[in-house]
Scaffold this motif. Structure first.
Motif, PDB file in Angstrom:
ATOM      1  N   GLY A   1       0.776  -1.238   0.000  1.00  0.00           N
ATOM      2  CA  GLY A   1       0.000   0.000   0.000  1.00  0.00           C
ATOM      3  C   GLY A   1       0.804   1.284   0.000  1.00  0.00           C
ATOM      4  N   TYR A   2       2.139   1.194  -0.140  1.00  0.00           N
ATOM      5  CA  TYR A   2       2.948   2.412  -0.174  1.00  0.00           C
ATOM      6  C   TYR A   2       2.739   3.152  -1.492  1.00  0.00           C
ATOM      7  CZ  TYR A   2       7.000   5.508  -0.332  1.00  0.00           C
ATOM      8  OH  TYR A   2       7.817   6.605  -0.439  1.00  0.00           O
ATOM      9  N   ASN A   3       2.488   4.465  -1.409  1.00  0.00           N
ATOM     10  CA  ASN A   3       2.195   5.263  -2.599  1.00  0.00           C
ATOM     11  C   ASN A   3       3.198   6.384  -2.845  1.00  0.00           C
ATOM     12  OD1 ASN A   3      -0.276   3.934  -3.360  1.00  0.00           O
ATOM     13  ND2 ASN A   3      -1.231   4.902  -1.575  1.00  0.00           N
ATOM     14  N   GLY A   4       4.351   6.351  -2.144  1.00  0.00           N
ATOM     15  CA  GLY A   4       5.346   7.398  -2.324  1.00  0.00           C
ATOM     16  C   GLY A   4       6.186   7.195  -3.569  1.00  0.00           C
ATOM     17  N   LYS A   5       7.242   7.989  -3.684  1.00  0.00           N
ATOM     18  CA  LYS A   5       8.095   7.978  -4.870  1.00  0.00           C
ATOM     19  C   LYS A   5       9.384   7.210  -4.600  1.00  0.00           C
ATOM     20  CE  LYS A   5       5.329  10.948  -6.924  1.00  0.00           C
ATOM     21  NZ  LYS A   5       4.425  10.534  -8.006  1.00  0.00           N
ATOM     22  N   PHE A   6       9.833   6.500  -5.624  1.00  0.00           N
ATOM     23  CA  PHE A   6      11.112   5.800  -5.563  1.00  0.00           C
ATOM     24  C   PHE A   6      12.104   6.443  -6.524  1.00  0.00           C
ATOM     25  CE2 PHE A   6       8.240   2.425  -4.121  1.00  0.00           C
ATOM     26  CZ  PHE A   6       8.945   1.897  -3.045  1.00  0.00           C
ATOM     27  N   ILE A   7      13.327   6.669  -6.052  1.00  0.00           N
ATOM     28  CA  ILE A   7      14.445   7.037  -6.921  1.00  0.00           C
ATOM     29  C   ILE A   7      15.464   5.909  -6.793  1.00  0.00           C
ATOM     30  CG2 ILE A   7      16.309   8.663  -7.391  1.00  0.00           C
ATOM     31  CD1 ILE A   7      14.628  10.841  -6.035  1.00  0.00           C
ATOM     32  N   MET A   8      15.805   5.292  -7.916  1.00  0.00           N
ATOM     33  CA  MET A   8      16.714   4.152  -7.859  1.00  0.00           C
ATOM     34  C   MET A   8      18.159   4.602  -8.019  1.00  0.00           C
ATOM     35  SD  MET A   8      16.323   0.453  -9.530  1.00  0.00           S
ATOM     36  CE  MET A   8      15.482  -0.099  -8.038  1.00  0.00           C
ATOM     37  N   ILE A   9      19.028   4.033  -7.175  1.00  0.00           N
ATOM     38  CA  ILE A   9      20.468   4.281  -7.247  1.00  0.00           C
ATOM     39  C   ILE A   9      21.087   3.042  -7.891  1.00  0.00           C
ATOM     40  CG2 ILE A   9      22.514   4.956  -5.939  1.00  0.00           C
ATOM     41  CD1 ILE A   9      20.455   5.473  -3.573  1.00  0.00           C
ATOM     42  N   SER A  10      21.847   3.216  -8.955  1.00  0.00           N
ATOM     43  CA  SER A  10      22.272   2.034  -9.705  1.00  0.00           C
ATOM     44  C   SER A  10      23.643   2.195 -10.323  1.00  0.00           C
ATOM     45  CB  SER A  10      21.248   1.743 -10.812  1.00  0.00           C
ATOM     46  OG  SER A  10      21.716   0.728 -11.663  1.00  0.00           O
ATOM     47  N   GLN A  11      24.414   1.100 -10.280  1.00  0.00           N
ATOM     48  CA  GLN A  11      25.637   1.027 -11.068  1.00  0.00           C
ATOM     49  C   GLN A  11      25.478  -0.006 -12.179  1.00  0.00           C
ATOM     50  OE1 GLN A  11      28.656  -0.039  -8.264  1.00  0.00           O
ATOM     51  NE2 GLN A  11      27.934  -2.137  -7.986  1.00  0.00           N
ATOM     52  N   VAL A  12      24.253  -0.499 -12.351  1.00  0.00           N
ATOM     53  CA  VAL A  12      23.952  -1.497 -13.372  1.00  0.00           C
ATOM     54  C   VAL A  12      24.043  -0.867 -14.749  1.00  0.00           C
ATOM     55  CG1 VAL A  12      22.143  -2.990 -14.310  1.00  0.00           C
ATOM     56  CG2 VAL A  12      22.506  -2.868 -11.844  1.00  0.00           C
ATOM     57  N   GLU A  13      24.710  -1.548 -15.674  1.00  0.00           N
ATOM     58  CA  GLU A  13      24.871  -1.054 -17.042  1.00  0.00           C
ATOM     59  C   GLU A  13      23.860  -1.679 -17.995  1.00  0.00           C
ATOM     60  OE1 GLU A  13      26.951   1.247 -17.889  1.00  0.00           O
ATOM     61  OE2 GLU A  13      28.260   1.379 -16.133  1.00  0.00           O
ATOM     62  N   ASP A  14      23.289  -2.820 -17.613  1.00  0.00           N
ATOM     63  CA  ASP A  14      22.378  -3.563 -18.492  1.00  0.00           C
ATOM     64  C   ASP A  14      21.086  -2.774 -18.698  1.00  0.00           C
ATOM     65  OD1 ASP A  14      20.493  -5.332 -19.602  1.00  0.00           O
ATOM     66  OD2 ASP A  14      21.480  -7.065 -18.697  1.00  0.00           O
ATOM     67  N   TYR A  15      20.844  -2.319 -19.937  1.00  0.00           N
ATOM     68  CA  TYR A  15      19.676  -1.472 -20.196  1.00  0.00           C
ATOM     69  C   TYR A  15      18.377  -2.260 -20.063  1.00  0.00           C
ATOM     70  CZ  TYR A  15      17.409   2.750 -21.859  1.00  0.00           C
ATOM     71  OH  TYR A  15      16.646   3.886 -21.929  1.00  0.00           O
ATOM     72  N   ASP A  16      18.419  -3.593 -20.278  1.00  0.00           N
ATOM     73  CA  ASP A  16      17.210  -4.409 -20.095  1.00  0.00           C
ATOM     74  C   ASP A  16      16.800  -4.438 -18.625  1.00  0.00           C
ATOM     75  OD1 ASP A  16      16.994  -5.001 -22.782  1.00  0.00           O
ATOM     76  OD2 ASP A  16      18.188  -6.841 -22.623  1.00  0.00           O
ATOM     77  N   MET A  17      17.787  -4.529 -17.741  1.00  0.00           N
ATOM     78  CA  MET A  17      17.495  -4.510 -16.304  1.00  0.00           C
ATOM     79  C   MET A  17      16.949  -3.146 -15.893  1.00  0.00           C
ATOM     80  SD  MET A  17      20.681  -6.653 -14.658  1.00  0.00           S
ATOM     81  CE  MET A  17      20.015  -6.566 -12.991  1.00  0.00           C
ATOM     82  N   ILE A  18      17.520  -2.093 -16.464  1.00  0.00           N
ATOM     83  CA  ILE A  18      17.013  -0.753 -16.174  1.00  0.00           C
ATOM     84  C   ILE A  18      15.594  -0.614 -16.709  1.00  0.00           C
ATOM     85  CG2 ILE A  18      17.328   1.710 -16.681  1.00  0.00           C
ATOM     86  CD1 ILE A  18      20.350   1.193 -16.649  1.00  0.00           C
ATOM     87  N   GLY A  19      15.352  -1.212 -17.891  1.00  0.00           N
ATOM     88  CA  GLY A  19      13.994  -1.206 -18.457  1.00  0.00           C
ATOM     89  C   GLY A  19      13.001  -1.879 -17.534  1.00  0.00           C
ATOM     90  N   LYS A  20      13.428  -2.952 -16.865  1.00  0.00           N
ATOM     91  CA  LYS A  20      12.549  -3.639 -15.903  1.00  0.00           C
ATOM     92  C   LYS A  20      12.197  -2.714 -14.745  1.00  0.00           C
ATOM     93  CE  LYS A  20      12.225  -7.692 -12.902  1.00  0.00           C
ATOM     94  NZ  LYS A  20      12.936  -8.850 -12.314  1.00  0.00           N
ATOM     95  N   ALA A  21      13.161  -1.909 -14.324  1.00  0.00           N
ATOM     96  CA  ALA A  21      12.906  -0.950 -13.239  1.00  0.00           C
ATOM     97  C   ALA A  21      11.876   0.087 -13.681  1.00  0.00           C
ATOM     98  CB  ALA A  21      14.209  -0.268 -12.828  1.00  0.00           C
ATOM     99  N   TYR A  22      11.995   0.572 -14.917  1.00  0.00           N
ATOM    100  CA  TYR A  22      11.010   1.521 -15.435  1.00  0.00           C
ATOM    101  C   TYR A  22       9.621   0.899 -15.438  1.00  0.00           C
ATOM    102  CZ  TYR A  22      14.468   4.945 -17.078  1.00  0.00           C
ATOM    103  OH  TYR A  22      15.443   5.901 -17.151  1.00  0.00           O
ATOM    104  N   GLU A  23       9.532  -0.379 -15.824  1.00  0.00           N
ATOM    105  CA  GLU A  23       8.242  -1.075 -15.856  1.00  0.00           C
ATOM    106  C   GLU A  23       7.620  -1.164 -14.472  1.00  0.00           C
ATOM    107  OE1 GLU A  23       9.005  -4.852 -17.588  1.00  0.00           O
ATOM    108  OE2 GLU A  23       9.525  -4.023 -19.571  1.00  0.00           O
ATOM    109  N   ASN A  24       8.451  -1.162 -13.437  1.00  0.00           N
ATOM    110  CA  ASN A  24       7.951  -1.265 -12.062  1.00  0.00           C
ATOM    111  C   ASN A  24       7.730   0.096 -11.413  1.00  0.00           C
ATOM    112  OD1 ASN A  24       7.918  -4.240 -10.863  1.00  0.00           O
ATOM    113  ND2 ASN A  24       9.562  -4.115 -12.369  1.00  0.00           N
ATOM    114  N   GLY A  25       7.725   1.141 -12.211  1.00  0.00           N
ATOM    115  CA  GLY A  25       7.341   2.445 -11.690  1.00  0.00           C
ATOM    116  C   GLY A  25       8.472   3.401 -11.400  1.00  0.00           C
TER     117      GLY A  25
END
Length: 291
Positions: free
Chosen positions: A74-98
């Motif tokens: 039920g959390y409705n706040g904002k997430f900012i992700m901190i990442s050193q991941v280079e894989d754009y597909d993995m980053i795309g998955k993060a975008y899909e999750n909000g």
């Protein structure tokens, strides 16, 4: 009222750096810091911060798992992700999750500050809309029309800054952003589907111009326009890394690593071009608008 933050990262130096950045720039209050993901979702629910700064890769549970769990609880706040991941597909998955905003490691302080400020601005916008809804039971469509010219002017100014005002897809972009703003006012949510908006715009254009375009055509025009904006911003940074417009737009409208990749491409055509995310660009534009 200042925003509240929760920082989740297994690197104590990253946590200290982000906390210092938040306090130094008077962005809000850090309620808690966590160094692993084991009970992170429950802690997020307990503290209920406005913004969670969360590492992509964490011990026990990763950032995506935590985000999914927190939202399910039920959390409705904002997430900012901190990442050193280079894989754009993995980053795309993060975008899909909000996730709309990333801070990349190693952390660039200008990038981090601009992104956090942008998210804070979005929160202020949503709170303002909520106050209006509480004061007025129903916002009439005419009130939006009254506001529309000033919003259009702001978008035109931004598009001029990043050199896309004459692009064929700029009108489509303005149309999409207007519809997103209407959606946010009615639903107090960022969970809109761009494909639904593209279809709506295609239907409107077909009705007015007696054409037969589809949502894919609208998306392609918008994507080409945003790619042009990425190129223009990268050119600014290539000429002068401290150019004010480069600093202002490179982090809020784009993934900063992709801006740097575009700069590499400018200097060597054998390098891949930078990539864009349409939703991040749109949310970045909205974060720059004043209502």
């Amino acid at each position: 009222m200042l925003n509240t933050f929760l920082i989740i990262d297994d690197d104590i130096n990253i946590r200290k750096m982000l906390k210092h950045l938040i306090i130094k720039n008077n962005l809000g209050k850090v309620l808690e810091e966590l160094d692993n993901g084991e009970y992170a979702a429950e802690e997020i629910l307990f503290y209920n911060p406005d913004i969670v700064l969360i590492d992509f890769l964490l011990p026990i549970k990763d950032g995506i798992e935590i985000i999914e769990s927190a939202k399910a609880l039920g959390y409705n706040g904002k997430f900012i992700m901190i990442s050193q991941v280079e894989d754009y597909d993995m980053i795309g998955k993060a975008y899909e999750n909000g996730i709309v905003f990333f801070i990349h490691k190693p952390i660039n302080m200008i990038e981090a500050l601009n992104i956090i400020k942008g998210v804070c601005h979005n929160i202020e916008l949503e709170k303002s809309v909520a106050l209006i809804k509480n004061a007025v039971f129903n916002i009439e469509k005419s009130s939006y029309i009254t506001d529309k010219p000033s919003i259009n002017n702001q978008m035109i100014n931004i598009f001029t800054d990043i050199g896309i005002i004459s692009e064929s897809g700029s009108n489509d972009l303005i149309n999409v952003i207007e519809k997103v703003l209407i959606f946010k006012r009615k639903n107090f949510s960022s969970n809109y589907q761009l494909q639904d908006i593209y279809r709506k715009i295609a239907e409107e254009e077909n009705a007015i111009k007696n054409t037969h375009i589809n949502a894919r055509t609208i998306e392609q025009r918008i994507r080409r326009t945003i790619l042009k904006a990425l190129e223009n911003v990268a050119v600014l940074g290539n000429d002068d890394y401290y150019n004010n417009k480069f600093i202002e737009y490179s982090t809020i409208l784009f993934d900063f690593k992709q801006v740097k990749q575009e700069i590499k491409h400018i200097n060597n055509s054998k390098e891949d071009r930078g990539k864009i995310n349409i939703k991040k660009f749109i949310e970045g534009i909205i974060s720059k608008l004043n209502f």
